[in-house]
Design a protein around this motif. Sequence first.
Motif, PDB file in Angstrom:
ATOM      1  N   GLU A 105       0.927  -0.943   0.030  1.00  0.00           N
ATOM      2  CA  GLU A 105      -0.037  -0.231  -0.290  1.00  0.00           C
ATOM      3  C   GLU A 105       0.873   1.374   0.134  1.00  0.00           C
ATOM      4  O   GLU A 105       0.202   2.261  -0.048  1.00  0.00           O
ATOM      5  CB  GLU A 105      -0.990  -0.124   1.522  1.00  0.00           C
ATOM      6  CG  GLU A 105       0.186  -0.036   2.424  1.00  0.00           C
ATOM      7  CD  GLU A 105      -1.304  -0.711   3.736  1.00  0.00           C
ATOM      8  OE1 GLU A 105      -2.372  -0.528   3.287  1.00  0.00           O
ATOM      9  OE2 GLU A 105      -0.777  -1.034   4.681  1.00  0.00           O
ATOM     10  N   SER A 106       1.981   1.346   0.288  1.00  0.00           N
ATOM     11  CA  SER A 106       2.852   2.389   0.563  1.00  0.00           C
ATOM     12  C   SER A 106       4.126   2.595   0.093  1.00  0.00           C
ATOM     13  O   SER A 106       4.847   1.059  -0.081  1.00  0.00           O
ATOM     14  CB  SER A 106       3.160   3.071   2.027  1.00  0.00           C
ATOM     15  OG  SER A 106       3.193   1.934   3.012  1.00  0.00           O
ATOM     16  N   GLN A 107       5.083   3.140  -0.569  1.00  0.00           N
ATOM     17  CA  GLN A 107       6.282   2.928  -1.219  1.00  0.00           C
ATOM     18  C   GLN A 107       7.287   2.847  -0.273  1.00  0.00           C
ATOM     19  O   GLN A 107       6.876   3.574   0.869  1.00  0.00           O
ATOM     20  CB  GLN A 107       6.588   3.886  -2.306  1.00  0.00           C
ATOM     21  CG  GLN A 107       7.874   4.578  -2.773  1.00  0.00           C
ATOM     22  CD  GLN A 107       7.968   3.160  -3.295  1.00  0.00           C
ATOM     23  OE1 GLN A 107       6.584   2.682  -4.554  1.00  0.00           O
ATOM     24  NE2 GLN A 107       9.238   2.558  -4.732  1.00  0.00           N
ATOM     25  N   THR A 159       8.984   5.270   4.329  1.00  0.00           N
ATOM     26  CA  THR A 159       8.288   5.167   3.959  1.00  0.00           C
ATOM     27  C   THR A 159       7.782   6.849   2.764  1.00  0.00           C
ATOM     28  O   THR A 159       8.262   7.929   3.086  1.00  0.00           O
ATOM     29  CB  THR A 159       6.174   5.575   4.757  1.00  0.00           C
ATOM     30  OG1 THR A 159       6.178   5.777   5.140  1.00  0.00           O
ATOM     31  CG2 THR A 159       6.339   3.905   4.914  1.00  0.00           C
ATOM     32  N   ASP A 160       6.695   6.032   1.745  1.00  0.00           N
ATOM     33  CA  ASP A 160       6.858   7.547   1.294  1.00  0.00           C
ATOM     34  C   ASP A 160       6.491   8.679   1.447  1.00  0.00           C
ATOM     35  O   ASP A 160       6.832  10.315   1.650  1.00  0.00           O
ATOM     36  CB  ASP A 160       5.890   7.643  -0.090  1.00  0.00           C
ATOM     37  CG  ASP A 160       4.752   6.592   0.315  1.00  0.00           C
ATOM     38  OD1 ASP A 160       4.300   6.480   1.390  1.00  0.00           O
ATOM     39  OD2 ASP A 160       3.788   6.684  -0.521  1.00  0.00           O
ATOM     40  N   GLU A 161       6.258   8.761   3.126  1.00  0.00           N
ATOM     41  CA  GLU A 161       5.408   9.886   3.694  1.00  0.00           C
ATOM     42  C   GLU A 161       6.101  10.464   4.846  1.00  0.00           C
ATOM     43  O   GLU A 161       6.603  11.569   5.435  1.00  0.00           O
ATOM     44  CB  GLU A 161       4.235   9.471   4.713  1.00  0.00           C
ATOM     45  CG  GLU A 161       2.518   8.759   4.679  1.00  0.00           C
ATOM     46  CD  GLU A 161       1.613   8.349   4.521  1.00  0.00           C
ATOM     47  OE1 GLU A 161       2.474   7.854   6.363  1.00  0.00           O
ATOM     48  OE2 GLU A 161       0.361   7.844   4.144  1.00  0.00           O
ATOM     49  N   ARG A 163       7.556  -2.454  -2.288  1.00  0.00           N
ATOM     50  CA  ARG A 163       6.092  -1.510  -1.987  1.00  0.00           C
ATOM     51  C   ARG A 163       5.965  -2.656  -0.893  1.00  0.00           C
ATOM     52  O   ARG A 163       6.980  -3.676  -0.284  1.00  0.00           O
ATOM     53  CB  ARG A 163       5.159  -2.443  -2.231  1.00  0.00           C
ATOM     54  CG  ARG A 163       5.065  -1.195  -4.094  1.00  0.00           C
ATOM     55  CD  ARG A 163       5.069   0.339  -3.989  1.00  0.00           C
ATOM     56  NE  ARG A 163       3.120   0.627  -4.083  1.00  0.00           N
ATOM     57  CZ  ARG A 163       3.418   1.324  -3.572  1.00  0.00           C
ATOM     58  NH1 ARG A 163       4.007   2.808  -3.827  1.00  0.00           N
ATOM     59  NH2 ARG A 163       2.139   2.195  -3.092  1.00  0.00           N
ATOM     60  N   GLU A 170       1.650  -2.077   5.928  1.00  0.00           N
ATOM     61  CA  GLU A 170       2.177  -2.488   7.736  1.00  0.00           C
ATOM     62  C   GLU A 170       1.389  -3.184   8.169  1.00  0.00           C
ATOM     63  O   GLU A 170       0.356  -4.079   7.845  1.00  0.00           O
ATOM     64  CB  GLU A 170       1.884  -1.432   8.809  1.00  0.00           C
ATOM     65  CG  GLU A 170       1.317  -1.560  10.069  1.00  0.00           C
ATOM     66  CD  GLU A 170       1.132   0.266  10.151  1.00  0.00           C
ATOM     67  OE1 GLU A 170       0.855  -0.374  11.923  1.00  0.00           O
ATOM     68  OE2 GLU A 170       0.651   1.020   9.551  1.00  0.00           O
TER      69      GLU A 170
END
Length: 434
Positions: free
Chosen positions: A218-220, A259-261, A278, A281
Amino acid sequence: MRLSRSLVPTLKETPAEAQIASHRLMLRAGLVRQTASGIYAWLPAGWRVLQNIAQIVREEQDASGAQEMLMPTIQSAELWRASGRYDAYGPEMLRLKDRHERELLYGPTNEEMITEIVRSSVKSYRELPQNLYHIQWKFRDEVRPRFGVMRGREFLMKDAYSFDLDYAGAVVSYRKMMLAYMRTFQRLGLKAIPMAADSGPIGGDLSHEFIILAPTGESQVFYDAAFEGIDYTGGQFSFDSEADLQRFHEMMTGSYAATDEKHDTAAWAKVAEKREGRGIEVGHIFYFGTKYSEPMGLTVAGPDGKPVVPHMGSYGIGVSRLVGAIIEASHDEAGIIWPDSVAPWQAVIVNLKPGDAACDSICEDLYAKFAGKALYDDRADRAGAKFADADLMGHPWQIVVGPRGAAAGNVELKRRATGERQELAVDAALARIL
């Protein structure tokens, strides 16, 4: 189990509501069925996977010194008012009343309950540290449940809670749990990366989330290659050595991961061996000091006899979410590819000609020797349908028994993960698997 007598309702077509690979495959392989929005019944094959994952989680929690218990799903609203979280938690909490109009809730987590249990049971610093865990169903009323068990409303979770006399002790407990998590994920056949994280509604000022690598995550994720190749289960780090735990923690937190965030491009530029992927969590750990123990009146007598407020941490792993995450990390166009450690059965025995004396004899003999660890496809279906279901369900090994091979005392052995096929004598095939 004999497939002809089992509830394993495989589907040829993909249900329209399934948007991601794990949801599609869990429905098609007969692992779960939805009973309400975000709520699933676990069918026999899915339940076996869930139990296998829970057992690995349990073994690593026990090895770290944590003690298993079981707390109820329904909690008193008064406990949550004591901590100040009842009104603050938000609409994700399912609130209800009993026949006497007492306010209750279906627990989304257990900080308040375990704090009250320890407050009434632990009186002296000599009884610390304590680390208690359970594997229990939780409920969070997601505004938009989706992606099957990856974002459901009811889920199975391991949550542990540590109690220490001071900050230094709490950090040791935190490090033990971080090591236990990395060992757990490695045993599940997953690559996991610990990342500094926000504490969210749990609270606290030291927090890591655990991201497992999956192509459909779900996230990079951006991380240092230092995380690859470490054998966490090989005795390199000991739960009983504070020096080992500190060295492990420094290794985990000193290598770049984000993560990308939270990606820091300046720090990323300094990483020698960059890796990207990718991620999903699957776990979260927190240290939050006296956030719950102080307002809920938990104190113990310190070494000088004066009251001390213990420091706490909490540690969660999404057991049911891991089923979906493992599939996201390990599947192909034909179906699931289970790691050996969590597969519902070690092997499937595929009888290509039920009624043939040689085929039946070999299959029955193999089935008995697996002692419940193999699924026997004894159906009268076409060979193609049996092969398709075997790949779909993801059994690590397929033992194919046909008339020609059976007459010579041989079977075909297929490894699901690689597609490798071998013709072997029955005993050699059995020895290869067991």
